[in-house]
Structures are given as C-alpha cells and as structure tokens.
Design an enzyme around this catalytic site. Structure first.
Site, PDB file in Angstrom:
ATOM      1  CG  ASP A   1      -1.886  -1.189   1.206  1.00  0.00           C
ATOM      2  OD1 ASP A   1      -2.266  -1.624   0.112  1.00  0.00           O
ATOM      3  OD2 ASP A   1      -2.209  -1.679   2.307  1.00  0.00           O
TER       4      ASP A   1
ATOM      5  CE  LYS B   1       2.408  -2.404  -4.309  1.00  0.00           C
ATOM      6  NZ  LYS B   1       2.084  -2.062  -2.926  1.00  0.00           N
TER       7      LYS B   1
ATOM      8  N   GLY C   1      -4.614  -4.329  -3.814  1.00  0.00           N
ATOM      9  CA  GLY C   1      -5.613  -3.293  -4.083  1.00  0.00           C
ATOM     10  C   GLY C   1      -4.871  -2.014  -4.385  1.00  0.00           C
ATOM     11  CG  HIS C   2      -2.309  -1.897  -6.923  1.00  0.00           C
ATOM     12  ND1 HIS C   2      -1.748  -2.692  -7.882  1.00  0.00           N
ATOM     13  CD2 HIS C   2      -1.838  -2.371  -5.735  1.00  0.00           C
ATOM     14  CE1 HIS C   2      -0.984  -3.615  -7.305  1.00  0.00           C
ATOM     15  NE2 HIS C   2      -1.032  -3.442  -6.011  1.00  0.00           N
TER      16      HIS C   2
ATOM     17  CD  GLN D   1       0.631  -8.947  -2.672  1.00  0.00           C
ATOM     18  OE1 GLN D   1       1.242  -9.548  -3.523  1.00  0.00           O
ATOM     19  NE2 GLN D   1      -0.654  -8.696  -2.810  1.00  0.00           N
TER      20      GLN D   1
HETATM   21  P1  GDP Z   1      -0.740   0.356  -3.544  1.00  0.00           P
HETATM   22  O1  GDP Z   1      -1.375  -0.917  -3.088  1.00  0.00           O
HETATM   23  O2  GDP Z   1       0.726   0.408  -3.268  1.00  0.00           O
HETATM   24  O3  GDP Z   1      -1.059   0.693  -4.975  1.00  0.00           O
HETATM   25  O4  GDP Z   1      -1.372   1.506  -2.638  1.00  0.00           O
HETATM   26  P2  GDP Z   1      -2.935   1.698  -2.290  1.00  0.00           P
HETATM   27  O5  GDP Z   1      -3.629   2.161  -3.518  1.00  0.00           O
HETATM   28  O6  GDP Z   1      -3.468   0.496  -1.617  1.00  0.00           O
HETATM   29  O7  GDP Z   1      -2.845   2.819  -1.187  1.00  0.00           O
HETATM   30  C1  GDP Z   1      -2.305   4.071  -1.434  1.00  0.00           C
HETATM   31  C2  GDP Z   1      -3.402   5.137  -1.240  1.00  0.00           C
HETATM   32  O8  GDP Z   1      -2.804   6.395  -1.127  1.00  0.00           O
HETATM   33  C3  GDP Z   1      -4.365   5.236  -2.423  1.00  0.00           C
HETATM   34  O9  GDP Z   1      -5.638   5.541  -1.942  1.00  0.00           O
HETATM   35  C4  GDP Z   1      -3.812   6.382  -3.244  1.00  0.00           C
HETATM   36  O10 GDP Z   1      -4.826   7.071  -3.973  1.00  0.00           O
HETATM   37  C5  GDP Z   1      -3.249   7.269  -2.169  1.00  0.00           C
HETATM   38  N1  GDP Z   1      -2.053   8.035  -2.542  1.00  0.00           N
HETATM   39  C6  GDP Z   1      -1.019   7.667  -3.348  1.00  0.00           C
HETATM   40  N2  GDP Z   1      -0.061   8.611  -3.349  1.00  0.00           N
HETATM   41  C7  GDP Z   1      -0.494   9.587  -2.516  1.00  0.00           C
HETATM   42  C8  GDP Z   1       0.091  10.823  -2.059  1.00  0.00           C
HETATM   43  O11 GDP Z   1       1.205  11.192  -2.408  1.00  0.00           O
HETATM   44  N3  GDP Z   1      -0.645  11.557  -1.172  1.00  0.00           N
HETATM   45  C9  GDP Z   1      -1.867  11.163  -0.730  1.00  0.00           C
HETATM   46  N4  GDP Z   1      -2.498  11.936   0.136  1.00  0.00           N
HETATM   47  N5  GDP Z   1      -2.444  10.015  -1.143  1.00  0.00           N
HETATM   48  C10 GDP Z   1      -1.749   9.234  -2.005  1.00  0.00           C
HETATM   49  P1  IMO Z   2      -0.990  -4.172  -2.239  1.00  0.00           P
HETATM   50  O1  IMO Z   2      -0.577  -4.717  -3.588  1.00  0.00           O
HETATM   51  C1  IMO Z   2      -1.003  -4.641   2.093  1.00  0.00           C
HETATM   52  C2  IMO Z   2      -1.061  -8.736   3.623  1.00  0.00           C
HETATM   53  C3  IMO Z   2      -2.307  -9.162   4.373  1.00  0.00           C
HETATM   54  C4  IMO Z   2      -1.705 -10.147   5.369  1.00  0.00           C
HETATM   55  C5  IMO Z   2      -0.607 -10.827   4.547  1.00  0.00           C
HETATM   56  C6  IMO Z   2      -1.023 -12.169   3.942  1.00  0.00           C
HETATM   57  O2  IMO Z   2      -2.258  -3.417  -2.246  1.00  0.00           O
HETATM   58  O3  IMO Z   2       0.155  -3.449  -1.617  1.00  0.00           O
HETATM   59  P2  IMO Z   2      -2.606 -12.811   1.901  1.00  0.00           P
HETATM   60  O4  IMO Z   2      -4.070 -12.588   1.700  1.00  0.00           O
HETATM   61  O5  IMO Z   2      -1.763 -12.221   0.838  1.00  0.00           O
HETATM   62  O6  IMO Z   2      -2.269 -14.255   2.148  1.00  0.00           O
HETATM   63  O7  IMO Z   2      -2.270 -12.048   3.291  1.00  0.00           O
HETATM   64  O8  IMO Z   2      -0.289  -9.931   3.493  1.00  0.00           O
HETATM   65  N1  IMO Z   2      -1.296  -8.214   2.265  1.00  0.00           N
HETATM   66  C7  IMO Z   2      -1.230  -6.912   1.955  1.00  0.00           C
HETATM   67  N2  IMO Z   2      -1.036  -5.822   2.730  1.00  0.00           N
HETATM   68  N3  IMO Z   2      -1.141  -4.493   0.758  1.00  0.00           N
HETATM   69  C8  IMO Z   2      -1.309  -5.582  -0.039  1.00  0.00           C
HETATM   70  O9  IMO Z   2      -1.300  -5.499  -1.380  1.00  0.00           O
HETATM   71  C9  IMO Z   2      -1.397  -6.852   0.553  1.00  0.00           C
HETATM   72  N4  IMO Z   2      -1.589  -8.100   0.084  1.00  0.00           N
HETATM   73  C10 IMO Z   2      -1.505  -8.921   1.135  1.00  0.00           C
HETATM   74  O10 IMO Z   2      -2.928  -8.064   5.005  1.00  0.00           O
HETATM   75  O11 IMO Z   2      -1.075  -9.440   6.409  1.00  0.00           O
HETATM   76 MG    MG Z   3      -2.883  -1.558  -1.825  1.00  0.00          MG
END
Ligand code: GDP
Ligand code: IMO
Ligand code: MG
Length: 437
Positions: free
Chosen positions: A13, A16, A40-41, A224
């Site tokens: 999270d 990416k 979840g991106h 991840q």
């Molecule tokens: P990922 O799994 O690495 O793609 O990250 P996620 O999408 O799960 O979580 C990142 C969250 O932060 C998302 O809701 C993005 O829209 C948000 N985000 C990304 N970059 C920034 C930033 O520089 N500032 C803020 N405030 N939000 C951001």
């Molecule tokens: P993105 O791509 C954050 C974590 C779960 C749990 C562990 C194992 O959005 O960064 P799993 O269901 O994969 O067997 O769970 O890994 N986990 C993540 N945490 N971002 C993710 O993906 C994750 N995918 C799995 O919360 O701790």
């Molecule tokens: Mg994510």
C-alpha cells in the site's frame, strides 16, 4: 533497452498503483508478476477513481498493453468482475490485456482452506485478506495446482478438477470441516469463465520476450511489498509469493539480463495491514492522526491499516534485497501537520545495535527502534509538483531519508493524482524511466 521493475519497499500500500500508472506512459507494456486479488491499487485520474486488483495499472493508458504473468494466482470470477467494472468506466481492457497460460487458477475451495487455517483454535492468525491466495500457491508448489492453460482444455480440466476437489474433500473432512461447496456447480461455472477469458490467454513469456527483442519496453509491476515477500519478509506474516525484484523474472519469464533497473516505492512513513512485527508502529494518537490524514484503510478488505514512522533500517534492507536504483517517496503531504517527525535510524536489541534484519519474528519483536526527530514543516505540500516549491524543512526531511537509507529519492508524491508528483531532474530515476512521451 529500459525495462524497469517498480515494487513496494515496505509492507504494501505504498502507492505503487499511482506510480505505475504515472510512469506507464513511458513504456509499451506493463506486466504484473505475482500475487492475486489480495492486492488493491487505487488510482485517481482527475476525480475518477479506479481500484485495480489483478490487472496492471498500465491498462488505464489507452493503447498500452497489460500482461498478467505466470507468477499470479487468478480467481477468474474476480478477474471478470474487475474487467467488467473497468470496461463500464470506458477502459478497453479486453483489447489490451494478455493473461498467462501458466498462471494458477484460484478456486472457492482455496478460500475455504484459508478460513480453516486462519480460524483454527490455537493458531496465530496471520490476518490475511481471506482471498484464498496462500492455499492456491500451496497447490502450485505441491504440483497439484490447475493452471489457466489447463482450465481452457475442457476435457483435461474436468478430470484434473475432480481429482483436486476429491483430495480437498478428504482433507476438509479429516479436519472436521463440513462446509458445503457444490463442486459440480463450481466446475460448470469455471468452464463458463474459461470461455470468457480464452481470447486473452497466451504464452505471455513468449509475448514479452518477442516484444523486448523487437525494441519494446516493459514496466514490471510488483504487488504487495518487499517485507511481505515469502522468503525475505517477516515470515510467517507475509504473503505467499515473491514480491521482491527477483519475482519479476520468475513471474514473467523475462531474464535478469533484460532488466535495467529497480525502483522502490515507499511512504514518507509506514503502514501494515494484518498481523506481524512492526518496530516503528505508533499505536496511539499519532498513529490515529496518520491514519486519518492518509486515509489508511485497506482497499481490499477495508481494514484500518496499522500506522507508524519511517523505518530506515527496514528500507536499507529492502534496498539491498531488491537493488533499488532509486526510491519514490509517496504521501509526503500526510506529514504536513506534524510538529516533529520521528524516523527510526537503527535497531537495538539488548542494548546492542542490530545491523542485519533478524530472520525470526521473536527476534524482530525484541527490537527497539532508535529514533531521531526531524522538524516538521507545518505547511501544505499537497499537490506540489516542483521540488523547488517544497518547504525547506520538507526538503531537509527527504535529504535525511536519503542519507539514512543510502538511496536517492528520485520522485516525490504529494497527492493521489497523477500530476501531484515531482520527478527530480537529473536523478537516476529520471534516466531509468526515460522521457515523458
Ligand atoms: P498500492 O497498493 O501500493 O497501490 O497503494 P494503495 O492504492 O493500496 O494505497 C495508497 C493510497 O494512497 C491510495 O488511496 C492512493 O490514492 C493514495 N495516494 C497515493 N499517493 C499519494 C500521495 O502522495 N498523497 C496522498 N495523500 N495520497 C496518495
Ligand atoms: P498491495 O498490492 C497490504 C497482507 C495481508 C496479510 C498478509 C497475507 O495493495 O500493496 P494474503 O491474503 O496475501 O495471504 O495475506 O499480506 N497483504 C497486503 N497488505 N497491501 C497488499 O497489497 C497486501 N496483500 C496482502 O494483510 O497481512
Ligand atoms: Mg494496496
């Protein structure tokens, strides 16, 4: 040749999705190499929000090719829902997505097995995403898994599926699980799924290598984060695949000699979802404040993310394991209001400095983070898109992170939208990703 890997350098999270979406403009193909719909991106384009789980973020750029590599585990129902949701938002997924015939198929029984192991009395729950990811990879490694190519072969699939489900039923009964799954109805449903995905399935390793040989460029997208890697993360509180850079080669069939660089994505602080050690966790009001400002709730499960401070030893470790050429620091704006910002610069155990990342959870839990405090800048950085426009103390904070991690911060993100980003002129990152097209 400029084929680049972008991956998370913490526990996921890191943002990416946003960064891959941003740079996918500069590449011909974006390829995912591991994981499943546990990822979840979230990507914002203007005020439109997209949540991608299995499909690489590059799909949002018209004309770019997206690839789901052999290293993934695919729940075809989840994939088709994601495709439908994107198509209804006007994204031409079906014309631009290729799915590996060597990726593994995830079945409802995998979720059932996961519920069993996560919920078993006496077992320490890992806090997984409950998507069946681990049990599907278990079948892959045990060499009884069913791959996308098998799913498309109607005659062979029936026999393979029936045999696998027979085995699962025996295991379930021996563990006292009497959860009813209608195996025959699921098989029929999966045969329908097969027909829907058939036109997109191919040998993606061949596709990628041919494209590279023809001068096209590939951006590899990790899901991840490095600390959730099955080998190098905080085992067993990890996911079941290689999220680290090596996974890009095994998960797509593209050799290391074809890859020119690796970029890590890190938050300006750190979060984790699920169980496991977290040396810099800020469980009190400060953690709550980060969660609120950063909207730190899981995109897949909605769970509140555990929040804490930037961990430089952890980043030094993931930089070494992955060979980061540069890092992207995201969510700088979330720290705008803090008076002073703790940064963990070292770990100590029993009064001694720990230089290597401990291999066991027990050792990791004994670690005491050593903090230094950077002065906060106390003004908004939200949306700033030029380095010079950042407050002096925000620049000092970034320089501090660079000095403590030994890696350049080649890009800084100051908001969720594409334009809310700074790519530093003259950085290694700028050279790696090439010019905007
Ligand atoms: P990922 O799994 O690495 O793609 O990250 P996620 O999408 O799960 O979580 C990142 C969250 O932060 C998302 O809701 C993005 O829209 C948000 N985000 C990304 N970059 C920034 C930033 O520089 N500032 C803020 N405030 N939000 C951001
Ligand atoms: P993105 O791509 C954050 C974590 C779960 C749990 C562990 C194992 O959005 O960064 P799993 O269901 O994969 O067997 O769970 O890994 N986990 C993540 N945490 N971002 C993710 O993906 C994750 N995918 C799995 O919360 O701790
Ligand atoms: Mg994510």
């Amino acid at each position: 040749m400029a084929n680049v890997i972008i991956l998370g350098s913490q526990w996921g999270d890191e943002g990416k999705g946003k960064i891959v979406d941003l740079f996918s403009e500069r590449f011909d193909i974006v390829a995912r190499y591991q994981g499943g719909h546990n990822a979840g991106h979230t990507v914002f384009i203007g005020d439109r929000k997209f949540v991608l789980k299995l499909i690489p973020s590059g799909i949002l750029r018209p004309g770019k090719q997206a690839v789901i590599g052999n290293g993934l585990v695919i729940d075809p129902g989840a994939l088709l829902s994601e495709i439908d949701a994107l198509q209804s938002l006007g994204v031409a997924v079906k014309d631009n997505l290729s799915i590996s015939n060597r990726a593994h198929v995830l079945f409802p029984v995998h979720r059932m097995m996961e519920r069993m192991s996560e919920g078993r009395p006496g077992r320490v729950s890992l806090g997984t995403t409950s998507r069946g990811i681990g049990p599907c990879y278990e079948d892959k490694i045990a060499r009884r898994g069913i791959r996308i190519g098998d799913l498309l072969n109607r005659d062979g699939f029936r026999a393979q599926y029936d045999s696998l489900m027979e085995e699962k039923a025996i295991i379930a009964r021996s563990l006292g699980i009497y959860e009813e799954l209608d195996f025959a109805a699921i098989r029929d449903e999966y045969e329908r799924f097969a027909d829907c995905i058939r036109p997109m399935v191919c040998d993606t390793a061949f596709l990628l290598n041919e494209a590279i040989a023809g001068g096209k460029t590939v951006l590899f997208e990790g899901a991840q984060g490095g600390m959730l890697d099955i080998d190098h993360g905080t085992y067993p509180f990890v996911t079941s695949s290689n999220a680290t850079a090596g996974g890009a080669c095994t998960g797509t069939g593209v050799a290391p000699t074809r890859i020119s660089g690796v970029i890590g994505v890190s938050k300006a602080y750190i979060t984790r979802v699920g169980g496991g050690p977290f040396p810099t966790e800020a469980p009190g009001a400060e953690g709550e404040s980060i969660r609120k400002r950063g909207n730190e709730f899981g995109a897949v499960t909605g769970r509140p993310r555990r929040c804490g401070w930037f961990d430089a030893p952890l980043l030094r470790y993931t930089a070494a394991i992955n060979g980061f050429d540069s890092i992207v620091i995201t969510k700088l704006d979330v720290l705008d209001e803090f008076e002073r910002i703790p940064v963990c610069v070292a770990y100590r155990r029993g009064g001694r400095e720990v230089t290597a990342m401990p291999a066991t959870v027990t050792e990791m839990e004994q670690m005491e983070p050593v903090f230094e405090w950077a002065p906060g800048w106390k003004e908004s950085t939200f949306g700033i898109d030029s380095y010079d426009a950042l407050p002096a103390r925000a620049k000092d904070y970034l320089a501090f992170l660079e000095s403590r991690t030994g890696v350049e911060a080649g890009c800084i993100s100051t908001g969720p939208e594409r334009n809310q980003t700074i790519v530093r002129t003259g950085s290694r990152l700028e050279k790696l990703v090439g010019p905007a097209r």
